[in-house]
Design a protein around this motif. Structure first.
Motif, mmCIF file in Angstrom:
data_model
loop_
_atom_site.group_PDB
_atom_site.id
_atom_site.type_symbol
_atom_site.label_atom_id
_atom_site.label_comp_id
_atom_site.label_asym_id
_atom_site.label_seq_id
_atom_site.Cartn_x
_atom_site.Cartn_y
_atom_site.Cartn_z
ATOM 1 N N CYS A 231 0.842 -1.207 0.000
ATOM 2 C CA CYS A 231 0.000 0.000 0.000
ATOM 3 C C CYS A 231 0.874 1.253 0.000
ATOM 4 N N GLN A 232 1.946 1.226 0.809
ATOM 5 C CA GLN A 232 2.839 2.389 0.867
ATOM 6 C C GLN A 232 3.551 2.599 -0.470
ATOM 7 N N ALA A 233 3.916 1.492 -1.123
ATOM 8 C CA ALA A 233 4.568 1.609 -2.440
ATOM 9 C C ALA A 233 3.604 2.236 -3.446
ATOM 10 N N ARG A 234 2.341 1.861 -3.368
ATOM 11 C CA ARG A 234 1.324 2.433 -4.267
ATOM 12 C C ARG A 234 1.189 3.942 -4.026
ATOM 13 N N ILE A 235 1.167 4.334 -2.753
ATOM 14 C CA ILE A 235 1.058 5.761 -2.419
ATOM 15 C C ILE A 235 2.201 6.534 -3.065
ATOM 16 N N LYS A 236 3.404 5.960 -2.959
ATOM 17 C CA LYS A 236 4.585 6.611 -3.517
ATOM 18 C C LYS A 236 4.498 6.664 -5.043
ATOM 19 N N ALA A 237 4.224 5.502 -5.643
ATOM 20 C CA ALA A 237 4.217 5.413 -7.105
ATOM 21 C C ALA A 237 3.181 6.335 -7.726
ATOM 22 N N GLU A 238 2.034 6.494 -7.057
ATOM 23 C CA GLU A 238 0.954 7.310 -7.622
ATOM 24 C C GLU A 238 1.035 8.761 -7.152
ATOM 25 N N GLY A 239 2.023 9.072 -6.295
ATOM 26 C CA GLY A 239 2.167 10.442 -5.797
ATOM 27 C C GLY A 239 0.984 10.866 -4.938
ATOM 28 N N LEU A 240 0.463 9.952 -4.122
ATOM 29 C CA LEU A 240 -0.707 10.247 -3.301
ATOM 30 C C LEU A 240 -0.280 10.854 -1.971
ATOM 31 N N ALA A 241 -1.169 11.666 -1.396
ATOM 32 C CA ALA A 241 -0.807 12.396 -0.178
ATOM 33 C C ALA A 241 -1.165 11.621 1.086
ATOM 34 N N GLY A 242 -1.248 10.308 1.016
ATOM 35 C CA GLY A 242 -1.521 9.536 2.227
ATOM 36 C C GLY A 242 -2.639 8.537 1.989
ATOM 37 N N GLU A 243 -3.084 7.926 3.107
ATOM 38 C CA GLU A 243 -4.032 6.804 2.986
ATOM 39 C C GLU A 243 -5.416 7.252 2.518
ATOM 40 N N HIS A 244 -5.809 8.518 2.851
ATOM 41 C CA HIS A 244 -7.122 8.967 2.373
ATOM 42 C C HIS A 244 -7.133 9.073 0.855
ATOM 43 N N GLU A 245 -6.022 9.549 0.299
ATOM 44 C CA GLU A 245 -5.950 9.614 -1.167
ATOM 45 C C GLU A 245 -5.814 8.220 -1.761
ATOM 46 N N LEU A 246 -5.285 7.282 -0.980
ATOM 47 C CA LEU A 246 -5.214 5.904 -1.470
ATOM 48 C C LEU A 246 -6.633 5.333 -1.608
ATOM 49 N N GLN A 247 -7.488 5.661 -0.642
ATOM 50 C CA GLN A 247 -8.895 5.235 -0.755
ATOM 51 C C GLN A 247 -9.520 5.857 -2.004
ATOM 52 N N SER A 248 -9.225 7.136 -2.227
ATOM 53 C CA SER A 248 -9.763 7.833 -3.385
ATOM 54 C C SER A 248 -9.241 7.193 -4.683
ATOM 55 N N TYR A 249 -7.949 6.834 -4.688
ATOM 56 C CA TYR A 249 -7.361 6.139 -5.841
ATOM 57 C C TYR A 249 -8.120 4.841 -6.121
ATOM 58 N N PHE A 250 -8.400 4.114 -5.047
ATOM 59 C CA PHE A 250 -9.101 2.828 -5.127
ATOM 60 C C PHE A 250 -10.463 3.020 -5.807
ATOM 61 N N ILE A 251 -11.225 3.982 -5.297
ATOM 62 C CA ILE A 251 -12.595 4.183 -5.795
ATOM 63 C C ILE A 251 -12.580 4.730 -7.230
ATOM 64 N N ARG A 252 -11.642 5.647 -7.513
ATOM 65 C CA ARG A 252 -11.550 6.187 -8.883
ATOM 66 C C ARG A 252 -11.252 5.085 -9.886
ATOM 67 N N ARG A 253 -10.367 4.188 -9.483
ATOM 68 C CA ARG A 253 -9.982 3.115 -10.395
ATOM 69 C C ARG A 253 -11.187 2.220 -10.695
ATOM 70 N N ILE A 254 -11.964 1.938 -9.665
ATOM 71 C CA ILE A 254 -13.165 1.123 -9.861
ATOM 72 C C ILE A 254 -14.187 1.901 -10.697
ATOM 73 N N GLU A 255 -14.265 3.211 -10.449
ATOM 74 C CA GLU A 255 -15.220 3.999 -11.236
ATOM 75 C C GLU A 255 -14.884 3.963 -12.720
ATOM 76 N N LYS A 256 -13.594 4.098 -13.025
ATOM 77 C CA LYS A 256 -13.180 4.087 -14.425
ATOM 78 C C LYS A 256 -13.617 2.768 -15.074
ATOM 79 N N PHE A 257 -13.423 1.680 -14.341
ATOM 80 C CA PHE A 257 -13.806 0.357 -14.844
ATOM 81 C C PHE A 257 -15.320 0.294 -15.109
ATOM 82 N N LEU A 258 -16.108 0.803 -14.160
ATOM 83 C CA LEU A 258 -17.574 0.749 -14.311
ATOM 84 C C LEU A 258 -18.041 1.669 -15.437
ATOM 85 N N ASN A 259 -17.503 2.904 -15.461
ATOM 86 C CA ASN A 259 -17.922 3.876 -16.478
ATOM 87 C C ASN A 259 -17.651 3.352 -17.883
#
Ligand code: ACM
Ligand code: ZN
Length: 728
Positions: free
Chosen positions: A324-352
Motif C-alpha cells: 500500500c505504501q509503495a502504491r502511495i509513492k508510485a501514484e504520488g498520493l498524499a496519504g491513505e485517504h488519497e489511497l482510498q480515493s485512488y481505489f474508488i476512482r480506479r473502480i469507477e473508471k472500470f464501471l464507467n
C-alpha cells in the motif's frame, strides 16, 4: 376519506362508484408491450382477489373502441400525465381510465387503484361473487423525486429470496422505484460469483452470531438474482446491488486472504463492528478480483447504478503495508485517504467504461471524489451538500431521518433500543437541504430508507422496522412538498394499517401517547392517553401486565392516586395491535426523593465565571433539564437505595459520551460511538444507600441519556425515582 399513501398531487372526489364484477374487462393500447405487461399484472392481481377472469383486450390508441364497463390503460406522452412515471386515474360509474406518460406511470395508477379498493382486496385468496366498489374520483399524480429508495442489508442477516420479493412488492406498492440490495458484509457474502466459488462456500457462512453458538448463513445463486431482478422489473423497481469495498469485506477475505494486506487467515465475522482488515490497495490482484466480481454483477443487474460501499474503511493496515505504501509513492498520493480515493476512482473508471455509474457512501468524498460518482449522504447531510455543490448527484439518507434500524419508541420496543427515529421524524424529512441553488438542488435525486440488520434476525422484525416508516418515506420522496402534513398522513395511515394487517405484514401499529416515561407525582395526577390511529381503541393496565382484548378501555382521563406502572395498547378494528409502552408513575416524598443536577458549559474561559445551573430532578435522564446550551456537561448525583442485597445491573442508553460512578469510583464509561453499544455495569450492592453519579458530555441540539436498572425483584426499567434519595 380516501386513505391514499403516498398522497397524490391532486384528488378530486366525484359522486357514485364503479363496480368491478363479472362484467368487467381490461383494455390496453395496441402496440405497447410494456403497457400490455402492466395490463396483465392488473388482470392477475384482480383475479387473485376477486376470482373474476377479467379478459385483457388490446384496443386502438387512446382506448378507442373499448367496450363498456372496462378498465382502460393508455399511454399519452403529450397529456398532462405525460411525464415519466406520471399518471391520471379517472374512475367514473361507467369505467376506469388510466392515462400515463409511460408504463411505470400506469403501474403507479394501479397501486393507487388498489388502495381505492377495500382492505380485503389483495391478501391472497379470492373472495368470490362480490362486486368490488371503487369510489368515483379523478387523480392526477407524478413523483417529486426520481430516486425513491428502500435498502435491505442481507449481509448481517440473510433473508431468503421469497422475503426479498415480498419486500420489493410492498415497496413498489408505495411507489418506491429503487431497491438497494446490500449484498456483501464482514459477516457474510451473499451473491454467487462463478469465478470465485469460495466467496459463497466459505464467505456466506459464519460460525455464530454474538456468541450464540448457531451457524448462520445463506446466499443467492445467480439464478435467484435473475429471478429477483425480473420480479422487481415487473414492478418498475431497479435493483441497485452493493458490493462493499475497500472495507466491510472480511467475508471475502476469509475466502481469499491473499487479497488482504496481512495475508490472514480470517474468519467470517461474528460480531458487529468496523474491522481493520480490508482489501489491500497495493495489490494488483485485489483489482483483478474486484473487476471480475463486478463483471459478473453487471451481467446480472441491468440497471445503471452499481453501489461499491466505500464507507467505514479503517486505514490501519494500509499505514504499515509495504505494498500500500509503495502504491502511495508510485501514484504520488498524499496519504491513505488519497489511497482510498485512488481505489474508488480506479473502480469507477472500470464501471464507467462499461456504461455503469458508481454510487458510494459519503466517505468516497474523502481524498477527492471520482468524477462521475453519485454520493449517498448518510453521516448527516454535509456530504450530500458538498457533492451537490460540486455538481455530483446525491441520494439523501442521513441517519437522523432515514435509518430504520433505529427504534421507533422509547419503551415497549423489541431490543436493543439504541438510537431513536420515530415516525414523525421520518415524515418531516426534507431531502433538499436549504441553501442550494436551483441547479444544485437538481442533483438531489431523492432519498432512501435504510434497513441495517444487525438486530433484525428475520422477516417479521424487518417488516416491523420498515413499516410504517417506509410509508412516511414514500410521501417524502413522492408527494408534493405542500401536500405533506403529518396529522393528515396519520389519518390516512389508519386505512393502510388495515390493509397491511390484512395482508399479514407485521407492521408496527403506533402505540397510544400521553403517558410514556417515568413521571413523578407528589399527591395524585390525571393522565390523558390518546390513540394515534383514528378508529382504533386503547386498553390499559396499571399492574404491569401487557393489556389484552379483555383489559379496560380508555374512555377519558385516568386518575392516579398511587404509584403504578401504566401500560396501554392500541387495538385496530381489523385486528392487529400496537407495542406496549409504559409509564412508571411514582408517588414521591418531596423532601427525601430526587437527585441533584448540575449543568456546566463545556468550555469555561479563564477569568469568566462558569454559568452553572443547579436544581433537583427525579429522573436518571436528561429529559426536562434546562440544558439551554449547545454544548454542556451534565452531572446527576443521588443515592440509590437498596432494600435487598444482590446484583444490580445499570444500563445507559446514550447519544453522548457518559460516565457512571458508583460509591465514588468511575465504573462505566462510553464515548457514544456506536448506537448498539449500550454501556452497562453489574454491581453487587448491600442494603443501604449507594452514591451514584452520572456525567454526560452533551453536544448538539438534542442530547439524550437514559439509565435503566435491574436487580432482585426489579425487571429492567428506568431507575425508579422512589429508589433515588437526595444527597444532603
Ligand atoms: C453505513 O451506515 N455504514 C453506510
Ligand atoms: Zn496493503
Amino acid at each position: 376519506m380516501l386513505s391514499l399513501v403516498p398522497v397524490p398531487a391532486s384528488v378530486e372526489r366525484r359522486p357514485g362508484s364503479f363496480l368491478i364484477d363479472g362484467r368487467t374487462s381490461i383494455a390496453v393500447d395496441a402496440g405497447s408491450p410494456a403497457l400490455n405487461d402492466v395490463g396483465r399484472f392488473l388482470a392477475s392481481r384482480l383475479r387473485e382477489s376477486t376470482g373474476y377472469p377479467l379478459p385483457l383486450d388490446t384496443v386502438l390508441k387512446g382506448g378507442k373502441g373499448a367496450p363498456a364497463h372496462v378498465i382502460v390503460l393508455t399511454l399519452d406522452p403529450s397529456s398532462s400525465a405525460g411525464k415519466a412515471e406520471a399518471y391520471t386515474l379517472d374512475v367514473t360509474k361507467g369505467g376506469i381510465r388510466i392515462t400515463a406518460g409511460d408504463a411505470a406511470g400506469a403501474f403507479y395508477a394501479l397501486q393507487t387503484l388498489f388502495q381505492l379498493l377495500p382492505p380485503e382486496f389483495g391478501h391472497g385468496s379470492p373472495v368470490y361473487g362480490v362486486a368490488w366498489e371503487v369510489s368515483c374520483v379523478r387523480i392526477e399524480d407524478a413523483p417529486r423525486f426520481p430516486w425513491r429508495g428502500m435498502h435491505l442489508d442481507v449481509g448481517r442477516h440473510f433473508f431468503g429470496k421469497k422475503f426479498v420479493e415480498e419486500y420489493i412488492d410492498l415497496i413498489s406498492h408505495y411507489k418506491f422505484n429503487v431497491f438497494h440490495w446490500h449484498l456483501t458484509e464482514d459477516q457474510g457474502w451473499r451473491i454467487e460469483i462463478k469465478k470465485y466459488p469460495r466467496l459463497t462456500t466459505v464467505g456466506s457462512w459464519r460460525k455464530e452470531t454474538l456468541g450464540d453458538g448457531q451457524p448462520h448463513g445463506g446466499f443467492y445463486t445467480q439464478d435467484d438474482v435473475r429471478e429477483v431482478v425480473g420480479y422487481a422489473r415487473e414492478r418498475f423497481v431497479t435493483v441497485v446491488p452493493e458490493i462493499e469495498m475497500p472495507g466491510h469485506s472480511t467475508a471475502a477475505l476469509a475466502a481469499y486472504p491473499e487479497l488482504s494486506c496481512t495475508g490472514g487467515p480470517f474468519d467470517v465475522q461474528t460480531k458487529w463492528r468496523v474491522f481493520d482488515d480490508v482489501y489491500c490497495a497495493g495489490n494488483e490482484k485485489t483489482f483483478e478480483f474486484l473487476e471480475d466480481v463486478l463483471t459478473e454483477v453487471m451481467e446480472l443487474f441491468p440497471g445503471r447504478y452499481i453501489h461499491i460501499g466505500g464507507d467505514e474503511c479503517p486505514k490501519t493496515r494500509w499505514k504499515v503495508c509495504p505494498r500500500c505504501q509503495a502504491r502511495i509513492k508510485a501514484e504520488g498520493l498524499a496519504g491513505e485517504h488519497e489511497l482510498q480515493s485512488y481505489f474508488i476512482r480506479r473502480i469507477e473508471k472500470f464501471l464507467n467504461a462499461r456504461g455503469k455509474r458508481l454510487v458510494g457512501w459519503d466517505e468516497i468524498l474523502e481524498g477527492g471524489l471520482p468524477p462521475n460518482a453519485t454520493v449517498m449522504s448518510w453521516r448527516g447531510v454535509e456530504g450530500g451538500i458538498a457533492a451537490a455543490t460540486s455538481g455530483h448527484d446525491v441520494v439523501m439518507t442521513p441517519t437522523s431521518n432515514c435509518y430504520f434500524d433505529y427504534c421507533q419508541g422509547l419503551t415497549g420496543e423489541p431490543e436493543p433500543v439504541g438510537s431513536y427515529l420515530p415516525l414523525d421524524r421520518v415524515y418531516s424529512y426534507e431531502p433538499v437541504p436549504p441553501g442550494l441553488t436551483e441547479a444544485q438542488a437538481r442533483h438531489i435525486l431523492g432519498a432512501q430508507g435504510n434497513v441495517w440488520t444487525e438486530s433484525i434476525p428475520g422477516p417479521r422484525k424487518a417488516e416491523y422496522m420498515s413499516f410504517p416508516r417506509a410509508c412516511a418515506m414514500s410521501e417524502v420522496v413522492w408527494s408534493p412538498r405542500e401536500k405533506r402534513n403529518f396529522g393528515d398522513f396519520s389519518s390516512r395511515m389508519a386505512g393502510q394499517y388495515a390493509r397491511l394487517v390484512e395482508r399479514g405484514v407485521n407492521v408496527r401499529i403506533p402505540p397510544p401517547s400521553g403517558f410514556e416515561g417515568y413521571p413523578v407525582l407528589f399527591h395524585d395526577t390525571t393522565v390523558t392517553i390518546e390513540s394515534q390511529v383514528p378508529g382504533s381503541v386503547v386498553r390499559y393496565t396499571t399492574d404491569g401486565a401487557d393489556p389484552t382484548e379483555g383489559s379496560p378501555l380508555v374512555s377519558g382521563p385516568l386518575h392516579l392516586r398511587a404509584s403504578a406502572t401504566l401500560k396501554a395498547r392500541t387495538f385496530l378494528p381489523a385486528g392487529g395491535s400496537s407495542p406496549v409502552p409504559r409509564g412508571i408513575y411514582s408517588v414521591l416524598d418531596p423532601e427525601e426523593n430526587g437527585l441533584a443536577f448540575t449543568i456546566l458549559p463545556r468550555r469555561i474561559s479563564a477569568g469568566s465565571r462558569a454559568d452553572t445551573v443547579r436544581g433537583i430532578s427525579y429522573r436518571m435522564s436528561l429529559d426536562g433539564l434546562p440544558l439551554g446550551h449547545d454544548s454542556v456537561t451534565v452531572r446527576l448525583d443521588s443515592y440509590f437505595t437498596v432494600k435487598e442485597e444482590g446484583d444490580y445491573l445499570f444500563t445507559i442508553a446514550q447519544g453522548d459520551p457518559v460516565t457512571l460512578s458508583v460509591d465514588g469510583s468511575p465504573a462505566v464509561t462510553n464515548r457514544g460511538e456506536n448506537w448498539w453499544d449500550i454501556p452497562s455495569g453489574l454491581f453487587h450492592l448491600s442494603v443501604g444507600a449507594h452514591a451514584i453519579s452520572v456525567s454526560v458530555a452533551a453536544a448538539g441540539p438534542a442530547p439524550w441519556m437514559d439509565m435503566q436498572v435491574s436487580g432482585p425483584g426489579i425487571e429492567l426499567q428506568p431507575v425508579p425515582p422512589s429508589m433515588l434519595r437526595r444527597r444532603r
